[in-house]
Design a protein around this motif. Structure first.
Motif, PDB file in Angstrom:
ATOM      1  N   PRO A 147     -40.863 -19.205  71.682  1.00 18.94           N
ATOM      2  CA  PRO A 147     -40.519 -18.826  70.312  1.00 18.94           C
ATOM      3  C   PRO A 147     -41.720 -18.387  69.487  1.00 18.94           C
ATOM      4  N   ASP A 148     -42.907 -18.854  69.875  1.00 17.75           N
ATOM      5  CA  ASP A 148     -44.130 -18.464  69.174  1.00 17.75           C
ATOM      6  C   ASP A 148     -44.924 -17.426  69.953  1.00 17.75           C
ATOM      7  N   GLY A 149     -44.250 -16.701  70.848  1.00 21.70           N
ATOM      8  CA  GLY A 149     -44.933 -15.731  71.699  1.00 21.70           C
ATOM      9  C   GLY A 149     -45.672 -14.662  70.925  1.00 21.70           C
ATOM     10  N   ILE A 150     -45.066 -14.154  69.864  1.00 22.87           N
ATOM     11  CA  ILE A 150     -45.712 -13.087  69.082  1.00 22.87           C
ATOM     12  C   ILE A 150     -46.994 -13.613  68.436  1.00 22.87           C
ATOM     13  N   ASP A 151     -46.950 -14.849  67.920  1.00 22.33           N
ATOM     14  CA  ASP A 151     -48.145 -15.424  67.293  1.00 22.33           C
ATOM     15  C   ASP A 151     -49.259 -15.634  68.310  1.00 22.33           C
TER      16      ASP A 151
END
Length: 249
Positions: free
Chosen positions: A137-141
């Motif tokens: 879920p935090d892949g983009i960050d």
């Protein structure tokens, strides 16, 4: 294309031609009788390290990984598994030392989840990486922190349904490269670009600071099994992967 044809190895010693790179897949959760056999190969230092693990599952994984590594390398060096001696660079890359070092055998290891990959070549530096897939879920960050600007532009534009796979494609390919080079975490991951979109062939696209560096290496995607992704980077070209399943030994 991800290479996925894991086959039982032939019996006895293995020849390793200059145009081959062998990759072995082994379980870190072997049955008790196999684990007992693998533990017999460990050095005194490895036994001591195993004993320091607080949890049995971590101890089992360490014994299985190191024992399998020793058995696999013995197929190429002709030495007993327990006789291998290792050297380590300042950045943590391992190599064979002693009598085995003179044979030109190179190897690299990666583990994740319940699997370990051991890649072996003759006279070619190499790096392998393995990751167990999980929701990111935090892949983009995380990508913004570690991936290059061109990679982030591609990653952000992907459909959300394939973004987790793309993240681990990119991560394994970048990790395999820095392991092959031997610089470990001292090399910033945004210093080079890899091809990683789902369905795209694994490639090292460009390196910053030394534009000729990218041509020194070639890359391939590995499919270690359902729920895992892997990648291998090898010095030079004109080689082919040969995949073995250690569980068939």
């Amino acid at each position: 294309m991800a290479f996925d044809a894991w086959a039982p190895p032939p019996a006895g010693p293995l020849a390793l031609n200059a145009d081959e790179v062998h990759v072995w897949r082994a379980s870190l959760r072997p049955p008790p009788h196999v684990l007992a056999r693998l533990e017999m190969h460990l050095s005194a230092d490895e036994r001591a390290r195993a004993a320091r693990f607080r949890f049995a599952e971590h101890r089992t994984a360490f014994i299985a990984g190191r024992g399998a590594q020793r058995e696999i390398l013995a197929r190429y060096t002709g030495l007993p598994p327990h006789a291998h001696v290792y050297a380590e660079t300042s950045h943590g890359k391992q190599s064979l030392a002693g009598a085995a070092a003179e044979q030109g055998i190179r190897y690299n290891v990666s583990n994740s989840g319940d699997l370990v990959l051991v890649a072996v070549s003759r006279g070619r530096e190499l790096g392998v990486d393995l990751e167990k897939l999980k929701p990111m879920p935090d892949g983009i960050d995380i990508a913004r922190r570690f991936f290059s600007a061109p990679e982030n532009e591609i990653f952000a534009a992907l459909d959300e349904a394939v973004r987790d796979l793309a993240f681990f494609n990119c991560w394994t390919r970048k990790e395999a490269y820095i392991k092959a080079v031997g610089e470990g975490l001292s090399m910033p991951l945004d210093r080079f670009d890899v091809a990683f979109a789902p369905g795209e062939d694994a490639r090292l696209l460009r390196t910053r600071g030394d534009e000729a560096e990218a041509a020194r290496w070639s890359m391939a995607a590995l499919d270690p099994g359902e729920g895992y992704v892997g990648a291998i980077v090898v010095e030079g070209d004109g080689w082919r992967p040969v995949l073995y399943d250690f569980g068939s030994v």
